[in-house]
Design a protein around this motif. Structure first.
Motif, PDB file in Angstrom:
ATOM      1  N   LEU A  14       0.832  -1.203   0.000  1.00 18.95           N
ATOM      2  CA  LEU A  14       0.000   0.000   0.000  1.00 18.95           C
ATOM      3  C   LEU A  14       0.866   1.253   0.000  1.00 18.95           C
ATOM      4  CD1 LEU A  14      -2.919   0.904   0.000  1.00 18.95           C
ATOM      5  CD2 LEU A  14      -2.905   0.818   2.506  1.00 18.95           C
ATOM      6  N   TYR A  15       1.898   1.242   0.817  1.00 13.48           N
ATOM      7  CA  TYR A  15       2.820   2.381   0.862  1.00 13.48           C
ATOM      8  C   TYR A  15       3.479   2.596  -0.499  1.00 13.48           C
ATOM      9  CZ  TYR A  15       6.925   5.175   2.138  1.00 13.48           C
ATOM     10  OH  TYR A  15       7.880   6.154   2.201  1.00 13.48           O
ATOM     11  N   LYS A  16       3.843   1.500  -1.160  1.00 12.37           N
ATOM     12  CA  LYS A  16       4.491   1.592  -2.471  1.00 12.37           C
ATOM     13  C   LYS A  16       3.586   2.286  -3.484  1.00 12.37           C
ATOM     14  CE  LYS A  16       6.589  -2.098  -4.073  1.00 12.37           C
ATOM     15  NZ  LYS A  16       6.818  -3.411  -4.732  1.00 12.37           N
ATOM     16  N   LYS A  17       2.298   1.977  -3.456  1.00 11.90           N
ATOM     17  CA  LYS A  17       1.361   2.613  -4.396  1.00 11.90           C
ATOM     18  C   LYS A  17       1.278   4.114  -4.164  1.00 11.90           C
ATOM     19  CE  LYS A  17      -1.509  -1.500  -5.066  1.00 11.90           C
ATOM     20  NZ  LYS A  17      -2.832  -2.118  -4.819  1.00 11.90           N
ATOM     21  N   PHE A  18       1.173   4.512  -2.894  1.00 17.94           N
ATOM     22  CA  PHE A  18       1.094   5.942  -2.602  1.00 17.94           C
ATOM     23  C   PHE A  18       2.410   6.655  -2.943  1.00 17.94           C
ATOM     24  CE2 PHE A  18      -2.539   4.780   0.159  1.00 17.94           C
ATOM     25  CZ  PHE A  18      -3.449   5.727  -0.284  1.00 17.94           C
ATOM     26  N   PHE A  19       3.520   5.951  -2.822  1.00 16.12           N
ATOM     27  CA  PHE A  19       4.814   6.556  -3.142  1.00 16.12           C
ATOM     28  C   PHE A  19       4.949   6.777  -4.644  1.00 16.12           C
ATOM     29  CE2 PHE A  19       9.306   6.274  -4.310  1.00 16.12           C
ATOM     30  CZ  PHE A  19       9.873   7.219  -3.469  1.00 16.12           C
ATOM     31  N   PHE A  20       4.686   5.740  -5.451  1.00 12.92           N
ATOM     32  CA  PHE A  20       4.911   5.826  -6.894  1.00 12.92           C
ATOM     33  C   PHE A  20       3.780   6.548  -7.632  1.00 12.92           C
ATOM     34  CE2 PHE A  20       7.854   2.232  -6.084  1.00 12.92           C
ATOM     35  CZ  PHE A  20       8.977   2.771  -6.677  1.00 12.92           C
ATOM     36  N   PHE A  21       2.565   6.435  -7.135  1.00 14.70           N
ATOM     37  CA  PHE A  21       1.433   7.042  -7.842  1.00 14.70           C
ATOM     38  C   PHE A  21       0.870   8.263  -7.133  1.00 14.70           C
ATOM     39  CE2 PHE A  21       1.391   2.450  -8.860  1.00 14.70           C
ATOM     40  CZ  PHE A  21       1.673   2.553 -10.217  1.00 14.70           C
ATOM     41  N   GLY A  22       1.497   8.649  -6.032  1.00 17.95           N
ATOM     42  CA  GLY A  22       1.058   9.827  -5.308  1.00 17.95           C
ATOM     43  C   GLY A  22       2.163  10.838  -5.112  1.00 17.95           C
ATOM     44  N   LEU A  23       3.172  10.472  -4.291  1.00 18.71           N
ATOM     45  CA  LEU A  23       4.220  11.430  -3.944  1.00 18.71           C
ATOM     46  C   LEU A  23       5.066  11.823  -5.144  1.00 18.71           C
ATOM     47  CD1 LEU A  23       5.692  13.046  -1.770  1.00 18.71           C
ATOM     48  CD2 LEU A  23       7.120  11.035  -1.346  1.00 18.71           C
ATOM     49  N   LEU A  24       5.524  10.842  -5.924  1.00 18.65           N
ATOM     50  CA  LEU A  24       6.391  11.171  -7.062  1.00 18.65           C
ATOM     51  C   LEU A  24       5.671  12.026  -8.109  1.00 18.65           C
ATOM     52  CD1 LEU A  24       8.550   7.966  -7.669  1.00 18.65           C
ATOM     53  CD2 LEU A  24       9.101  10.019  -6.368  1.00 18.65           C
ATOM     54  N   PRO A  25       4.421  11.680  -8.529  1.00 24.11           N
ATOM     55  CA  PRO A  25       3.718  12.573  -9.465  1.00 24.11           C
ATOM     56  C   PRO A  25       3.469  13.966  -8.875  1.00 24.11           C
ATOM     57  CG  PRO A  25       2.693  10.402  -9.454  1.00 24.11           C
ATOM     58  CD  PRO A  25       3.682  10.423  -8.330  1.00 24.11           C
ATOM     59  N   ALA A  26       3.159  14.051  -7.572  1.00 24.10           N
ATOM     60  CA  ALA A  26       2.927  15.366  -6.957  1.00 24.10           C
ATOM     61  C   ALA A  26       4.197  16.213  -7.015  1.00 24.10           C
ATOM     62  CB  ALA A  26       2.469  15.196  -5.508  1.00 24.10           C
ATOM     63  N   MET A  27       5.345  15.591  -6.734  1.00 23.44           N
ATOM     64  CA  MET A  27       6.608  16.330  -6.817  1.00 23.44           C
ATOM     65  C   MET A  27       6.906  16.750  -8.255  1.00 23.44           C
ATOM     66  SD  MET A  27       8.095  17.020  -3.970  1.00 23.44           S
ATOM     67  CE  MET A  27       9.742  17.412  -4.533  1.00 23.44           C
ATOM     68  N   ALA A  28       6.597  15.882  -9.215  1.00 24.38           N
ATOM     69  CA  ALA A  28       6.819  16.226 -10.624  1.00 24.38           C
ATOM     70  C   ALA A  28       5.974  17.432 -11.023  1.00 24.38           C
ATOM     71  CB  ALA A  28       6.491  15.023 -11.510  1.00 24.38           C
ATOM     72  N   VAL A  29       4.726  17.469 -10.568  1.00 22.23           N
ATOM     73  CA  VAL A  29       3.845  18.605 -10.867  1.00 22.23           C
ATOM     74  C   VAL A  29       4.380  19.873 -10.215  1.00 22.23           C
ATOM     75  CG1 VAL A  29       1.533  19.561 -10.480  1.00 22.23           C
ATOM     76  CG2 VAL A  29       1.787  17.191 -11.223  1.00 22.23           C
ATOM     77  N   LEU A  30       4.847  19.774  -8.975  1.00 20.79           N
ATOM     78  CA  LEU A  30       5.389  20.952  -8.283  1.00 20.79           C
ATOM     79  C   LEU A  30       6.650  21.459  -8.971  1.00 20.79           C
ATOM     80  CD1 LEU A  30       4.886  19.879  -4.554  1.00 20.79           C
ATOM     81  CD2 LEU A  30       3.666  21.686  -5.776  1.00 20.79           C
ATOM     82  N   PHE A  31       7.496  20.546  -9.423  1.00 22.41           N
ATOM     83  CA  PHE A  31       8.687  20.961 -10.170  1.00 22.41           C
ATOM     84  C   PHE A  31       8.285  21.739 -11.426  1.00 22.41           C
ATOM     85  CE2 PHE A  31      11.673  18.064  -7.929  1.00 22.41           C
ATOM     86  CZ  PHE A  31      12.758  18.907  -7.881  1.00 22.41           C
TER      87      PHE A  31
END
Length: 428
Positions: free
Chosen positions: A347-364
């Motif tokens: 579950l943590y892996k899903k939130f990391f790859f499909f949540g945190l990383l895309p959010a950081m990409a959008v912020l960048f």
């Protein structure tokens, strides 16, 4: 970290014996990066980025010292002194471009190093102090990089300094006096440039000191590893030298190729064209942006566009921008999962790859885009998820998640399973 099976330093040469008794530097090196330092045998290439970060710091200090020999911290001649260094000083162009692109390389390496820590749970006990010192290093890097960006005294340098230091003015009561104290006046000028040059020269050595503490803290519990399982026996480890020295050497080779490609073929690709125009307080650039490595936090700053009751939007943006990094300090206590590695946390892996990383990409992306729609709305959504990920999602996931079974040992994760495999919640 010292294991009973670790090789001990025993000097054989008479001079080395004499030295070891009076100033045990050879023993220190042997135990820190030599055959006397045992590390998990299953480290992957993501563990090379800590060493690469140290290499980047050394590159920045060396090239920065050379640049400082030719730099004049005076607003009347600062821009010209940088151009003179590039055009007239022997190998000055190499020092300038190596230093400018070295900052970008440093942040690329550090961002990968940090997100590796997020995924593999490197912040968990007993390595909390390693993580906290790492966050301090990142904050010092941000301050050093900002002050360094001001020194060329181009258009983006001046207006970047004006915008960023202007943020302190949003703090109630003490904001404006603090801003004036930082600048040495009411706007970026000669006093500010001298302050920033002094601090930009000093802070890398402060970073070096904290890096030494960071490595010291790491050597007490030893390195983490991709499984998150602690060392149990001699078969779980190998000496740092020669195994990981060779692996770090390969990583240095790849890094050097990419770094030299930027320095020699695309030296200005990551710079802003307006910074090749001398600073002009009477001419505001159409689009003021910081360097690319500040973009996600700049996007969070600009995401707040409306006052919230009695709190001005500008103040909320400043608090959120600093809070985006400060929340990392609390991560070891926000994540209560008994399992470290995201590999065994579905579950943590899903939130990391499909949540945190895309959010950081959008912020960048939004941090470097104009402050207009749809970028502002995208920044708001990404910033909302970013804070929710650390403050809400991670605590909930760590409480309800059912991890996968862990390997019994590091050796098993490398060589194959046996009947002694332990379940994930096992203590480690």
């Amino acid at each position: 970290m010292s294991f009973p099976w670790a090789k001990q330093y025993t000097p054989s040469h008479p001079f080395m014996k004499w030295m070891d008794e009076r100033l045990p530097l050879p023993r220190l090196v042997f135990n820190a990066v030599g055959s006397g330092y045992e590390v998990p045998r299953n480290l992957n290439y993501f563990w090379n980025f800590g060493f690469l970060a140290g290499l980047c710091l050394v590159l920045q200090i060396v090239t920065g010292i050379v640049m400082a020999m030719h730099y004049a911290s005076n607003t009347a001649v600062a821009f010209d002194s940088v151009e003179m260094t590039v055009r007239d000083v022997n190998w000055g162009w190499l020092m300038r471009y190596a230093h400018a692109n070295g900052a970008s390389a440093f942040f690329v390496v550090i961002y990968i190093h940090i997100f590796r820590g997020f995924y593999f749970g490197s912040y968990k006990a007993p390595r909390e102090m390693v993580w906290l010192l790492g966050v301090v290093i990142f904050l010092l890097m941000m301050a050093t990089a900002f002050m360094g960006y001001v020194l060329p005294w181009g258009q983006m340098s001046f207006w970047g300094a004006k915008v960023i230091t202007g943020l302190f003015g949003a703090i109630p009561l003490v904001g404006e006096p603090l801003q004036q104290w930082l600048l040495g006046g009411f706007a970026p000028d000669n006093a500010a440039l001298n302050r920033f040059f002094s601090l930009h020269y000093l802070l890398p050595f402060v970073i070096l000191g904290v890096v030494i503490l960071h490595i010291w803290a790491l050597h007490i519990p030893g390195s983490s590893n991709p499984t998150g399982v602690e060392v149990k026996s001699e078969s779980d480890t190998v000496p740092f030298y020669p195994y990981y020295v060779a692996k770090d050497g390969w990583a240095i080779g790849v890094f050097a190729i990419l770094y030299c490609a930027m320095v020699f073929f695309f030296p200005n690709a990551l710079g802003h064209p307006d910074n090749y125009i001398p600073a002009n307080p009477m001419s505001t650039p159409a689009h003021i942006v910081p360097e690319w490595y500040f973009w996600p936090f700049y996007a969070i700053l600009r995401a707040f566009t409306q006052d919230f009751f009695f709190i001005p939007a500008k103040l909320m943006g400043v608090l959120a921008m600093f809070g985006a990094i400060l929340v990392w300090f609390f991560l070891p206590w926000l994540d209560k999962s008994p399992v470290r590695s995201g590999t065994y946390r579905p579950l943590y892996k899903k939130f990391f790859f499909f949540g945190l990383l895309p959010a950081m990409a959008v912020l960048f992306y939004c941090g470097g885009a104009p402050a207009a729609e749809p970028f502002v709305m995208l920044s708001q959504l990404a910033a909302l998820y970013y804070f929710a990920h650390f403050l809400i999602i991670i605590p909930i996931v760590s409480a309800i998640e059912k991890p996968k079974p862990l390997p019994f040992s590091i050796t098993e994760s490398v060589l194959g399973s046996d009947e002694g495999a332990a379940l994930a919640p096992a203590a480690h």
